[in-house]
Design an enzyme around this catalytic site. Sequence first.
Site, PDB file in Angstrom:
ATOM      1  N   GLU A 125      -9.866   2.464  -5.116  1.00 29.84           N
ATOM      2  CA  GLU A 125      -9.564   3.919  -4.852  1.00 29.84           C
ATOM      3  C   GLU A 125      -8.293   4.505  -5.525  1.00 29.84           C
ATOM      4  OE1 GLU A 125     -11.148   4.250  -0.289  1.00 29.84           O
ATOM      5  OE2 GLU A 125      -9.017   3.532  -0.549  1.00 29.84           O
ATOM      6  N   TRP A 184      -8.342  -2.975   8.187  1.00 29.83           N
ATOM      7  CA  TRP A 184      -7.336  -2.263   7.867  1.00 29.83           C
ATOM      8  C   TRP A 184      -6.541  -1.621   8.849  1.00 29.83           C
ATOM      9  CZ3 TRP A 184      -6.844  -2.367   2.714  1.00 29.83           C
ATOM     10  CH2 TRP A 184      -7.699  -2.971   1.996  1.00 29.83           C
ATOM     11  N   ASP A 209     -12.142  -1.948  10.940  1.00 32.33           N
ATOM     12  CA  ASP A 209     -11.363  -1.325  11.575  1.00 32.33           C
ATOM     13  C   ASP A 209     -12.196   0.171  12.164  1.00 32.33           C
ATOM     14  OD1 ASP A 209     -12.187  -0.947   8.701  1.00 32.33           O
ATOM     15  OD2 ASP A 209     -10.910   0.859   8.369  1.00 32.33           O
ATOM     16  N   ASP A 261       0.914  -1.198   0.040  1.00 28.92           N
ATOM     17  CA  ASP A 261      -0.299  -0.074   0.074  1.00 28.92           C
ATOM     18  C   ASP A 261       0.973   1.140   0.261  1.00 28.92           C
ATOM     19  OD1 ASP A 261      -2.310   1.797   0.304  1.00 28.92           O
ATOM     20  OD2 ASP A 261      -3.326  -0.165   0.998  1.00 28.92           O
ATOM     21  N   HIS A 318      -2.903   3.221  -4.506  1.00 30.22           N
ATOM     22  CA  HIS A 318      -2.304   2.745  -3.309  1.00 30.22           C
ATOM     23  C   HIS A 318      -0.971   2.168  -3.660  1.00 30.22           C
ATOM     24  CE1 HIS A 318      -5.894   2.790  -0.559  1.00 30.22           C
ATOM     25  NE2 HIS A 318      -6.478   2.313  -1.645  1.00 30.22           N
ATOM     26  N   TRP A 356     -17.071  -4.255  -1.636  1.00 34.13           N
ATOM     27  CA  TRP A 356     -16.819  -3.298  -0.273  1.00 34.13           C
ATOM     28  C   TRP A 356     -17.530  -2.269  -0.300  1.00 34.13           C
ATOM     29  CZ3 TRP A 356     -14.198   1.426   0.605  1.00 34.13           C
ATOM     30  CH2 TRP A 356     -13.527   1.831  -0.223  1.00 34.13           C
TER      31      TRP A 356
HETATM   32  C1  ACM Z   1     -10.951  -0.544   0.243  1.00 28.70           C
HETATM   33  O1  ACM Z   1     -11.452  -0.316   1.720  1.00 28.70           O
HETATM   34  N1  ACM Z   1     -10.119   0.516  -0.086  1.00 28.70           N
HETATM   35  C2  ACM Z   1     -11.139  -1.747  -0.160  1.00 28.70           C
END
Ligand code: ACM
Length: 630
Positions: free
Chosen positions: A349, A486, A442, A207, A282, A415
């Site tokens: 993202e 996360w 998270d 990431d 990412h 997601w």
């Molecule tokens: C994510 O939570 N960006 C998969």
Amino acid sequence: MNAKLITALSSLLLVCQAFAAPAPVASGSARARESITIIPAPVEVIQNAGDYEFRSFNVFIENEKYSGNLMEMLSSKLEGATGYKVSLSSSRKADIRFVEDPRQPVDGYSLTAGKNGVTVAASTYGGHFYGFQTLLQLLPPEIKSSSAVASVEWKVPFVEIKDSPRFPWRGLMLDVSRHWFTKEEVMKYIDELAEYKFNIFHWHLTDDQGWRIQIESCPELTDRGAMRATRIGGNWWEFEHPHAGEPLDYGGFYTKEDVREVIEYAAKRNVSVMPEIDVPGHSTAALVAYPELACFNAPEFVNVGHRFYGEEENALCPGNEKTFEILDKVFREIAEMFPFEYIDIGGDECFRGFWATCPKCAKRMEEEHLSDMAQLQSYFVKRVGKIIESYGKKMIGWDEILDGGLADNATVMSWRGMDGGIRAAQAGHHVIMTPTTNCYLDLYQGEPSVEPVTYSMLRLSSCYSFEPVPEGVDPSLVLGGQGNLWAEAVPVFRHAEYMTWPRGWALSEVFWSQKDRRNWMDFVDRMEHHFQRAGEADINFSANSVYNALITVRNCEDGGLSIELGSEIDDVEIYYTVDNTNPDNHSPKYTGPFSMPRSACRLKIQSYRNGRKVGNMIYLTLDDLKARAI
Ligand code: ACM
Ligand code: ZN
């Protein structure tokens, strides 16, 4: 999840809290008997009178090919607490028998305990392993202790249990990029999830905040991408940007040998390890290693968690052939390292703002007749999909891989809600359901004023009420579901455990148990027993969050504040004070909305269950209350 989105979600927090009353939960099964508290709930449990007491652990294993791994598992889980040695027996006259039963489905088993001991029947290693997990849960909680416990009778009740999973994909994801977790911690996490019959460990390895896996043909990825400047405390999205001259002293990466050990460790626990290499977004750590893969200017430093979306590049340039040359090398080595059939390419993202003005991207779009950024991303994903396929693997990605057209054969992790999964399944693709609303570990798990800082809200009851198969979708295309941890706000492993349990237990029941076996209040009772088990094993968990009151503050027309309190658990009683004293069960009991007295400046709240103080004492000042008022 990125900083931009998190900021937006944080501002939604108060609204979420106001509407965070537990969703209705499917009920139907009878409440578990006192002594049987298995999570996830089996298909069928019949308890008979009597119990079997172990005074030794002689084990018969019919299928020799399982005996090495099974014996290792039994020794590691039975010997410490009991002090008895586990020994392999060639005779069926043993305390525990693992026998072959070709009628059992994949990962399914039957377990019977009677006067001659325990028999687990299964047709797969997974079935035998899960039969053993169930046996462990039939034993007293002290079995989880790693040191010898005197004066416990190691008894299991006489039972007949039939069991098999509802879904083949029962996943948990750990992000090891935002914070670094050692190989030993990763193994401990796998050990903990396997006990609850999860069978997929999704390893989020790369990431913006670190590249965490050795790629021999691209050593720069870990030479330059694995370490970052240290930042401790504070709100991670507000961290100061790294600057020249700062020591890069936080991070690490797994060597190929580490990965091999983790995979082997997981396989003994019937867990497949799925690697995620998150591209094209990412990718700050990859760009620090290979600056030429940026459209314009690669960041100089691995991200420390600071805000950067739209300001710094973090996406690989799809106009540059070298991007695909590097990814070919990376995915070749990943495919060699990981035996699991799937590789996750992330795909989420991706900030495409730099692509929009990049001449290399423009050239690619012209050559490939692509009309917008979504199609450019789809071009990238499809090309990476071909690389993955060329190494004999199947591609998975987050639901953004649907944008601009989904690659053939891709599996989608939904997601951003369920919609991506629904659309992908309607197009005939396999999907894994992991929406933020039910699966993001998270997020806060209860009243934020008494939780370590994070954002938004995912209560235990929302995990438990999750239904992975939406109406109108072919259930055979829903492989299952997954919880995701996360790690932006998870700096140490103990906190990873805190965030995972008990919400992970709730998800284990969603992914394993039959829908009609789910019963929220019954789960709560069993969960309390599992608190004891986790305590014996020194596994951290959130013991309080689920009991803490749900607090809604309303502005009244007369300028005052009205307070509404609620609970996720029906039989929790809530007591409160507004006179600065600490509440207990002699304080006013909450029975309905009340007004804060004009003169009062503090609200304190305490929950009780079955006459016992539970949860945290919540303490909110008038300013806190005003800030929440809706
Ligand atoms: C994510 O939570 N960006 C998969
Ligand atoms: Zn570009």
